[in-house]
Design an enzyme around this catalytic site. Sequence first.
Site, PDB file in Angstrom:
ATOM      1  N   SER A   1       0.774  -1.139  -0.174  1.00  0.00           N
ATOM      2  CA  SER A   1       0.084   0.164   0.119  1.00  0.00           C
ATOM      3  C   SER A   1       0.775   1.265   0.086  1.00  0.00           C
ATOM      4  CB  SER A   1      -1.114  -0.073   1.324  1.00  0.00           C
ATOM      5  OG  SER A   1      -1.925   0.674   1.116  1.00  0.00           O
TER       6      SER A   1
ATOM      7  N   ASP B   1      -9.360  -5.542  -4.589  1.00  0.00           N
ATOM      8  CA  ASP B   1      -9.113  -4.351  -4.107  1.00  0.00           C
ATOM      9  C   ASP B   1      -9.867  -3.313  -4.688  1.00  0.00           C
ATOM     10  OD1 ASP B   1      -7.565  -2.196  -3.012  1.00  0.00           O
ATOM     11  OD2 ASP B   1      -5.411  -2.800  -3.562  1.00  0.00           O
TER      12      ASP B   1
ATOM     13  N   HIS C   1      -8.094  -4.864  -0.491  1.00  0.00           N
ATOM     14  CA  HIS C   1      -6.966  -4.407  -0.311  1.00  0.00           C
ATOM     15  C   HIS C   1      -6.156  -5.008   0.931  1.00  0.00           C
ATOM     16  CE1 HIS C   1      -4.270  -1.085  -0.786  1.00  0.00           C
ATOM     17  NE2 HIS C   1      -4.207  -0.767   0.379  1.00  0.00           N
TER      18      HIS C   1
END
Length: 388
Positions: free
Chosen positions: A167, A335, A368
Amino acid sequence: MNDTQSVNATSSNDTMLVTKQVHEIEQFETFGGDIIKNVRVGWESYGELNDDKSNVILITHYFTGTSHAAGKYHPDDEEPGYWDSIIGPNKAIDTNRFFVISVDSLVNINAYDENVITTGPASINPDTGKPYGLSFPVVTMRDFVNVQKSVLASLGINKLYAVAGPSMGSMQAIEWASAYPDMVPRLISVIGTVKADGWTTATLEQWTTPIRLDKNWRGGAYYDQPPENFPNEGLAAALALVTQSALAPNFFNDVNAQLLAQADGKPDLYDIQQSPVIVQWLMERARGRTTSMDANHLLYLVRANQLFLTGMNDDIEQGLANIKAKTLFIPATQDQLLMPYHLERARDMLKANDKEVELVYLEGDLGHLEGLSGIAIHSETIRAFLAD
């Protein structure tokens, strides 16, 4: 600059035990040209640094994360670091072979966590003796990278074996490879992106709105108030948005079904002041996190993400062209935050420049967050990537 304590984690009953280290920078110049005095960040490491310092893997952390990538601080800690499934003896990132290091970011959101050391808006400005608040300069992914580079330099490390992160950590890892290409021969980017596009920028801005609307925010000048009068409700609402953005619909729908099945009675939704059970669950989780986090720090992290463009020079093609590293991209198919198209486009752009790049997907209902909780599914992929 100085660092304290030892440089490697120890092992106890197959669990790595780690101690937070401290790094200090007397004067740090930001990418935007501002000076921050007396910068302090925490860092931790796993494994041992070899004699020629050629076995270093840097782990860069995600938005609400810290440098606690693996192991535990105490044997009875409830949970280990977030990538413990792939970092450790005989794991994908094998600490029998590698010296693995991670650093708390500037403006780390966990400003009140006893295991986090970070300089940011909640810190005391040495020139005024008062918390910076919004007078703290805007910082970028390049600044996070440069602080990490300072930590490495203090240990005599001038080249990495690899850099990896999920991320926001993926952004830092990519920025490392572009800003300092001769230091980074291998890059692992998980659930990431090479730039904040319009959709991502607008999504991130929504996280800031509840804080700015909280009457206790006071334009960022709330540090003279007792903690119960900080903008906690705004921060909780912001964290709820972060959590929902990071998970996938299937996960939320499953939790909702479980909550409804377990509830003694459904809330009366014909009463406008009642909330659905899934919303109650989400807000309860968010409120539980506010005691260790700072609202202004969240705003600064959002801006650092919004400003991100690989190379930080308004030219994404050149930023990616700078990269020399062999690259592994790992997006998550479900995601909803940094959708797979981000890394798919990055792969295509790198391939167009004859770069060595591989892309594999994470499947699963966590969206995610598969990049944290589900990463072990690609243990062998990561192990093979690091093998040569």
